[in-house]
Each structure stands twice: as C-alpha cells, then as structure tokens.
Enzyme design. Structure first.
Site, PDB file in Angstrom:
ATOM      1  N   GLU A 234       8.719 -93.544   4.076  1.00  0.00           N
ATOM      2  CA  GLU A 234       7.701 -93.957   5.049  1.00  0.00           C
ATOM      3  C   GLU A 234       8.224 -95.041   5.987  1.00  0.00           C
ATOM      4  OE1 GLU A 234       5.046 -92.163   1.915  1.00  0.00           O
ATOM      5  OE2 GLU A 234       6.272 -93.963   1.714  1.00  0.00           O
ATOM      6  N   THR A 235       7.656 -95.052   7.167  1.00  0.00           N
ATOM      7  CA  THR A 235       7.869 -96.107   8.166  1.00  0.00           C
ATOM      8  C   THR A 235       6.501 -96.560   8.638  1.00  0.00           C
ATOM      9  OG1 THR A 235       9.988 -95.192   8.910  1.00  0.00           O
ATOM     10  CG2 THR A 235       8.832 -96.642  10.446  1.00  0.00           C
TER      11      THR A 235
END
Length: 304
Positions: free
Chosen positions: A46-47
C-alpha cells in the site's frame, strides 16, 4: 512541483522487517488516476496520500492504494501514516483523526522519551460477518487440503471492520508454512462479499515464535498476480474482532499478539485488543512499532 514522501517499515522495531509503506505528503491536487499510478510505481502493498481534512476538526484525509486498487481502510497504512505525521509534527498530539472512505479512523500515538515509536488504530466500523465458505474451497485457494482447515471454532468466513477478508483457521504451523496461493481457485472463489484476499492463521505456535499467540499469512491480488502481505492490520483486527465475538466473555478486553510475515523473511508483530461490554464488541484495535526507512521527493511529468 516537488512532493515529499517517506517510507516506513510497519509492525516491526527493526529495519527490513514488517510491512513496507510509502507515505506521500503534499498530495493535494493529485487525481485518483495519478495516485494509482504512483502507488503502482512504488509497488508496495500500500501507498498512502495525505490530503488536507475536509473537516478542520480532523488531522488529514488519507487515501490508500494498493498497486491495483484503492482501499476504503487498511491497517498498516494507518499505523505507518500516523507514525510519519506524528514524527514530523511540531505539536505532540496523543491522537490523530484520519478521514477515509470507510469512515473516521482514530490513531493513538505512543512515545518514549519524546520519540514516536508506535501507533494503534481503532477500526472505523463494527464487525461484519458475511458469507461463509467451505473448508475445501478455502483450502484450494491456499494449496492445502480440507483436512488442514479447522472449523471447530468457526467456519471460514468473510469478515471485516472496514475492509472485508476471508478468514480461516489452519490446524498446524507446518500447514501455514507450506501454503501457496492458487490462482485458479482464487478466480473461482473471489471476490466474495467484497473480499479479494484470504487471511489464514493457526493457534499452533511454537515457543520459538513467542510472544505470538497466533501465526498468520495473507494472500491477495497484486500488480503481478497473487502475492503475500507481510503484515495486514485490517485483516488482523477483523480476525481479532471475530475471536472476541465468539468468546463468551461479556465484559472485558481480549488481547492477542499475532505474528505475520515470518515465512517470507519480514517478521511482523501485530498487537490487537478488542473491548466487549454486555456481550457486544464496543471497539477493536491493532497497533505496533514502526521504523522510518527512506525519504525523498518526486516531481510528476507535466507539473511545474
């Protein structure tokens, strides 16, 4: 324009453990398509993108992207983003409030000698118990047999407290270790009630892996096919809420330390607690330590 980013390892107290996260600061003005492209470029599980809050009473709007889709809520992105923002903040707040697709997410900050060391989120939604799956179908997804799946505590089920996951219990640590994702079975079974991923755990934890009381793994669709997540806070807190829901305890707090990522060389320790009152869950939490890894800036083509 130059945009700052910081990367952290989440749910670990040492570098190169836990789950990697990129936190993009100064994300204002980015389109959804640009955020997705940046998340794909980082290629972490994830970002996050930090935006000004819509309500000034809150600290930020946080949007969360995997390399292939946006998520309404996720665990290690909240813990890691809160760690980063609390570390760089001039004001030492004990709690941050994030606006997300799944709702408002409070994250409590833990400091030692003035230094931020960890964070703990409160799940934004009540436990949802959705579709049940057969032991054989879930076993096929992770290349095990139906006999490897335990159903005496609960059947494999889609559960969530903001993001849904298939949660299943496996009978032995050895079976957890040898599990592998099966693309054909995933394609037949998922998505189911919004769940794209399979989170599976065992209570059979060797003394060498203490203080873990469960060992878990999680397989999900990534940019290059099915991959494994080193630490999945949103699935872990949903599983912990399920455990508490099944527990006959009417009042009190169920605390568990859950290990993940051990079988992929990125050991993670997730600390969960679920509070019950009058036999009902009133809050579910997951937290852990973080380590800052890198920081820098980037400029998108076409931006001044």
């Amino acid at each position: 324009m130059q945009r700052r980013y910081v990367t952290v390892d989440v749910f670990t107290d040492r570098a190169f453990g836990g789950n990697q996260l990129a936190v993009v600061l100064d994300a204002g003005g980015l389109s959804t398509q640009q955020m997705q492209a940046i998340a794909t470029e980082f290629n972490y599980s994830e970002t996050t993108f930090v935006l000004p809050p819509r309500d000034k009473a809150n600290d930020a709007e946080v949007r969360i992207f995997t390399p292939v889709r946006e998520l309404p809520f996720a665990g290690h992105p909240n813990v890691g983003t809160a760690f980063v923002l609390a570390t760089i903040a001039k004001e030492s707040k004990p709690r941050l409030l994030f606006e997300e697709k799944a709702g408002l997410v409070p994250v409590d900050i833990v400091r030692e000698q003035g230094r931020v060391i960890s964070a703990e989120l409160t799940a934004p939604q009540q436990l949802a118990r959705l579709a049940q799956l057969s032991a054989a179908d879930v076993a096929a997804c992770i290349s095990l047999t139906a006999d490897d799946i335990k159903t005496d505590h609960h059947a494999p089920q889609v559960v969530g407290v903001g993001t849904p996951f298939v949660v299943a219990e496996v009978g032995s640590r050895e079976a957890v270790r040898r599990a592998k994702p099966d693309a054909a079975a995933f394609g037949r079974m998922l998505p189911r009630d919004g769940a794209f991923s399979v989170y599976f755990y065992t209570r059979d934890v060797p003394a060498a892996e203490a203080p873990c009381e469960r060992q878990a793994r999680m397989f999900f669709p990534g940019a290059s096919g099915l991959i494994e997540d080193p630490a999945t806070g949103s699935a872990t807190v949903a599983a912990a809420a399920l455990f508490a829901d099944l527990d006959p305890m009417r009042d009190g707090e169920l605390k568990l330390t859950i290990g993940q990522g051990f079988d992929m060389g990125r050991p993670s320790m997730l600390l969960t607690r679920v509070r019950k009152q009058d036999g009902k869950i009133v809050s579910a939490h997951v937290g852990g330590s973080c380590v800052q890894m890198m920081e820098g800036t980037f400029t998108l083509a076409g931006e001044a």
